[in-house]
Design an enzyme around this catalytic site. Structure first.
Site, mmCIF file in Angstrom:
data_model
loop_
_atom_site.group_PDB
_atom_site.id
_atom_site.type_symbol
_atom_site.label_atom_id
_atom_site.label_comp_id
_atom_site.label_asym_id
_atom_site.label_seq_id
_atom_site.Cartn_x
_atom_site.Cartn_y
_atom_site.Cartn_z
ATOM 1 N N GLU A 1 -29.292 -65.942 47.706
ATOM 2 C CA GLU A 1 -28.697 -66.833 46.704
ATOM 3 C C GLU A 1 -27.221 -66.485 46.572
ATOM 4 O OE1 GLU A 1 -32.634 -67.790 43.929
ATOM 5 O OE2 GLU A 1 -30.905 -66.801 43.029
ATOM 6 N N GLU B 1 -26.102 -66.435 32.253
ATOM 7 C CA GLU B 1 -26.001 -65.107 32.855
ATOM 8 C C GLU B 1 -25.829 -64.024 31.801
ATOM 9 O OE1 GLU B 1 -26.590 -65.494 35.840
ATOM 10 O OE2 GLU B 1 -25.822 -67.498 36.304
#
EC number: 4.2.1.20
Lengths: 285, 429, 429, 285
Positions: free
Chosen positions: A51, A62
């Site tokens: 990824e 995040e």
């Protein structure tokens, strides 16, 4: 494992024999060339899918580790255009998935909507997308473009996802489903949540590879997650921590790359131990 | 959940169940007044908040601009700004939903203090995320939140300002959705927030509408409100949306200039309606300030409450539909308006609100009043004289006590003629 | 001009004609509503000031004290305190009288800011005298006055505090009576000030009275208000004076102790009703703090607004008549009450108002509520339990934003348990 | 001049031949002994009546000069009891008038009201009072006590005092009327107000000595005031300035006393010039 739900044959193959190791790094962190070396080290370490994070200025899903990686990459000049060049410059054989936020996808190109971005991604050789701020409800345009260009669109399933929502997501997903191991945001943890087994249980009936992420930082974690039934493990913050430490201490890129490779091997080994244990349980006789 | 092409729910999957639950609660309690929710909210806004706030005829502004100017006095709401309308609504809703904890982010501290007050009033534990740099710049607001029993958690990531605080609050919520409600402070974010916050704030225009009819016998010709995220704007406009004869003016922060510096990732303004482009930010598709790659740029305004790169999706839609006219007023004009309202009407407005006042000067200034601010007579007073009709409602969204330090610094830096002699204050208060 | 043995007009001859003129104007405009003066004042208090202010049922205080506690929310009045009721009344009256200039003195700045706001609103030139030491301690208030266009004149004589500012304002007035009105900030001074300021402030109790009837179906059993000069007190009591079944409690600042230090000429409190003696100060015969020679002593309180050596003559009379019960609450109890109201009701009160809240704790505390402030169980909750009836109205005379610095300093100095962790604020805001 | 309105024969005599010079000092400024010497110097300088200020903590009618004198005297320990001792210690022959504020008069003694203070003042040898914060309306109790003990109660008439108020005051006054030369508070000025002539004109019909004060600081002032018709001049701040300067510069008390005497002589000389001029006008032939 079935590959029937995916557009990308490469991704389907990645889950074909044994648990898939899916590492994540923010592209361009801390600079373009080091980042190239780091991603290549992941492949050497045993990555089955990688990824690649395309940094966005507001990474709301995040945790602090990846948020700071994003800041470093942006400050070093990373842009969507450079990201595609990066993908083209990479010398790896495993399938690559772009992880980014929807605004960057949406803004690319002259015409409106996600199609130009997907077209460029396909041209660069990417095999799929993970877009954390794009729930199934808003995903039709991107899904259509992915189908057109043969890319997978990976969705995240959270511990809170159930019932109709789960069906809706699973009807949209392609490539693999990203099983969020616990509530919260990305970030390495020292424990692994109990949610994982529950989540995998809920997903059992859906015929698509299940890759578990959020908080996996060691071979032991990987072992337990795979033993609990995961088809793959996604590891981000633990690897980004290695990059951050290298950047903070000014280590040579090769040293950091070696560490990334070592940590990858540990994770892969853990995952394989977990897979063996599961096979043993699955075949008790 | 959509307003034309804008709106939506662009959020991490982990939050979607909470957002669905909230949508359901919004529809039942707010839209359908289930269990008398709205009755209780209205009662609390009256008794605790001090509603209705007055609609005041501003005598000297009316004289100066040669038309009737009415001020909608949200500066008199408990806490000193319109923010409480929404904060109290959401905290009460969280209570009805059985949530046990409130979180919110805050930039300059206005939304944080309103949320902390509402949470104290309703006896809900409350945690406010605030960038470390903002904490250092806004210590009085931090102290007020703590006095109200809220926990104030510093966010040290990045620049330590609003955007990092938003991320951190999202993170908390992503991990705590089951028992926690995130009080978003403006008409932004994923559905149902833009609709719900608008509904909580629309009490402003509901009052202003009947007050204007009571005072003048009819509807105003114009409503003027400043726009950052847009909660004050939507609150000021909502009840007039169907009155097509009432012109609606959304005044954004023009900052120092309307140009964007791509290299620095900085917009020296916050005019996302006036100068922004479509994109996705913080859960909604809307108009926002971004560079050519789609990265969000840092916005700027002398007024911290307008300093946001996005804007409510409904407002973006209303501008596209030409129901709302966007305008931008620069820092200097806002400062001058701040001083003008303080000196001539005895009301020290928030710098946000000063933008709305400055708009009057920009489109109707120069001919009326005592002329004390006129510089020569070259200004053509009739040029834009038809931009405003004869009865204008302007929302004073908050009071300016919070802005005294900024006003000193910014007035002094520019060597503005407006305002008092500030020589004794140039070192700060 | 007399209230029993108190009141009168003990002023220099030069001021007497102005005071006679003012008495005449008071009788005509205020008492007889000549030219619709009172109608205009009421309208301006509504539209500019935000009246009526709410009478709010305080849920957690009611629980804590096991009776219904209602808060009269003067903190929501424009400017953040009850002061505007009087300042606006007097400036408007000066305008009706044809005066062309306003002067006032101010200590901590509350009366000065209210007067400056009123003068700006009514377009009257305004000069505020303020001790130099107070100016340095209250810079935000000085800045607010200047923003409102007032001239702020430092008084350097003596200690540079309120008493010197009063003398200086008297001096100005003695030389300018013909075109200037002196806005006295409390129910003190020569007749007609005590009566006139009471009448301007009595809107507080007029509203509270009908609001209490509306909320509870009857009159309250008690009204509690803090008392410094007494304008808040008289405002809170005036409409209840004839209701003999309503007990009236005037809560003074007990400061650090109720003893007077004769050698230093200092009273470490401001409790002139509770502990003062009859004398003549600032134009009226009243109760005041003096040494055995008749010299006025310096008063003290954590709350600058209560820090005055005298008190309104009518209040002194009402205490003599036993219509009003005086009480004193010390600095520490007031600080604790400040924190309690902030934390449990979401209202940050002025330190003045915190004295009234503290009185509840003193006479009714310790049994109700969550007990979080109770220290052990040795407190005999029933001891004074009959001091208050079952429906208590407490006036929150102002908001506490002005007091944040003092609260930090004073809470920290005492190592109080009440309030939030203040470690990050001990250096000030 | 008539003495019919007064209780004190000494005060009446002071106005009997030519203009009276009435100096003021704050008692105890800057200390007890110096203050004794200063007051005695005033007599040597030609004082006909002396106003002795008993310091009060809130001197609302005073300008800054006298306010600061009051602060010095209070800090040096002056009290009403010490004030009476001071009067008894003084070695002067002219009548003495106590100037103070009503609270000190009111608080003296065990019983209520002004009588005990007046009794003590009479015992100490004072001949009258000036009480700047006691208007005619509130003066009955003090006036009664003064009458009982044979003291005068001097009232101030301001430029704004007229009509009924003037009648009321003039019906209460005894000894002399203190004609305030201008609006404002006490304090030396370099100019003399036009109000003076007007005020004296208004008072012409009242048969009581008219002493003018507020702002007189030089022989020229004194001359003009007396020429305008004043029966006396009251001088305070200009003398207090001399004391303040002495205190600030640490001058010997004798030096300050000499200066007070010199200034007094200048003022007396000026007053006499004014009186001659007036006589010349009054007797044109």
């Amino acid at each position: 494992m079935s590959d029937s739900t995916g557009n990308s044959e490469a991704i389907a193959r990645a889950f074909a024999d044994g648990p898939a190791y899916i590492p994540y790094l923010a592209v361009g962190d801390p600079d373009y060339d080091s980042s190239l070396a780091y991603v290549e080290a992941l492949e050497r370490g045993g990555a089955d899918v990688i990824e690649l994070g395309l940094p966005f200025s507001e990474p709301i899903a995040e945790g602090p580790t990846i948020q700071e990686a994003v800041v470093r990459a942006l400050e070093a000049g990373m842009t969507p255009a450079r990201f595609f060049e990066f993908v083209e410059d990479l010398d790896v054989d495993v399938p690559l998935v772009c992880m980014t936020y929807y605004n960057l996808i949406y803004q690319w190109g002259e015409t409106e909507g996600p199609r130009p971005f997907v077209e460029r991604a396909a041209e660069a050789g990417l095999e799929g997308f993970v877009v954390p701020d794009l729930p199934a409800e808003e995903a039709d345009p991107l899904r259509d473009a992915c189908d057109e260009f043969g890319l997978d669109l990976v969705f995240i399933v959270a511990p809170t996802t159930a019932g109709d929502r789960l069906d809706r997501i699973m009807s949209q997903v392609s490539g693999y489903v990203y099983v969020q191991a616990r509530l919260g945001t990305t970030g390495a943890r020292t424990d692994v949540s109990d949610h994982t087994a529950e989540s995998l249980e809920r997903l059992r009936e859906y015929d698509v590879p299940k890759a578990v992420g959020f908080g996996i930082s060691s071979g032991d974690h990987a072992e337990r997650i795979v033993a609990a039934g995961a088809d793959g493990i996604i590891v981000g913050s633990a690897l980004v921590d290695v990059v951050a430490e290298g950047a903070a201490e000014g280590l040579p890129a090769e040293t950091v790359a070696d560490r990334l490779e070592d940590l990858s091997r540990e994770l892969v080994a853990g995952a394989e131990r977990g897979y063996s244990a599961r096979s043993a349980v699955a075949d008790p006789e | 959940g959509n307003f034309g092409r804008y709106g939506g729910q662009y959020v991490p999957e982990a939050l979607m169940p909470a957002i669905e639950e909230l949508t359901d609660a919004y529809e039942r309690y707010v839209l359908e007044n289930e269990d008398g929710f709205m009755d209780e909210l209205r009662r609390r806004l009256r008794d605790f908040g001090g509603r209705p706030t007055p609609l005041q005829h501003a005598e000297r502004l009316s004289e100066r601009y040669d038309r009737d100017v009415y001020l909608k006095r949200e500066d008199l709401l408990h806490g000193g700004a319109h923010k409480l309308n929404n904060a109290l609504g959401q905290v009460l809703l969280a209570k009805y939903m059985g949530k046990e904890r409130i979180i919110a982010e805050t930039g300059a501290g206005q939304h944080g203090t309103a949320t902390a007050m509402a949470a104290a009033h309703l006896n809900m534990p409350c945690e406010i995320y605030m960038g470390e740099r903002d904490i250092n710049r806004q210590r009085p607001n931090v102290f007020r939140m703590k006095l109200n029993g809220a926990e104030v958690t510093p966010v040290t990531a990045g620049r330590g300002t609003l955007k990092e605080a938003i991320s951190e609050t999202m993170r908390d919520w992503a991990g705590s959705v089951e028992d926690t409600h995130y009080v978003i402070g403006s008409v932004v974010g994923p559905h149902p927030f833009p609709a719900m916050v608008r509904d909580f704030q629309s009490v402003v225009s509901e009052e202003a509408r009947w007050q204007a009819i009571e005072a003048t016998g009819g509807l105003p010709t114009d409503v003027v409100a400043c726009a950052g995220g847009g909660s004050n704007t939507m609150g000021s406009f909502a009840a007039f949306l169907e009155d097509s004869e009432v012109a609606l003016h959304a005044v954004e922060a023009g900052g120092a200039s309307l140009e964007v510096d791509e290299d620095e990732g900085v917009a020296p303004h916050s005019a996302s309606l006036y100068a922004g482009e479509e994109g996705v930010l913080h859960g909604a598709r809307t108009r926002l300030l971004q560079d050519s790659h789609g990265q969000i740029v840092e916005s700027h305004s002398v007024s911290s409450g307008l300093d946001y790169a996005g804007v409510g999706p409904q407002l973006a839609h209303l501008v596209d539909e030409e129901r709302v006219t966007p305008a931008a007023v620069d820092d200097e004009a806002a400062l001058e308006a701040f001083h003008r309202l303080s000196r001539t009407e005895g009301i020290i407005p928030a710098l946000e609100s000063a933008h709305a006042i400055a708009y009057l000067e920009a489109v109707a200034g120069g001919d009326g009043g005592d002329g004390e601010d006129d510089e020569g007579d070259e200004y053509d007073a009739d040029a834009e004289d038809d931009a405003l009709g004869d009865t204008v409602v302007v929302t004073v969204s908050g009071r300016g006590d919070k802005d005294l330090e900024s006003v000193i610094e910014e007035t002094d830096r520019r060597d503005l003629d407006a305002g008092p002699d500030m020589s004794m204050f140039t070192g700060g208060l």
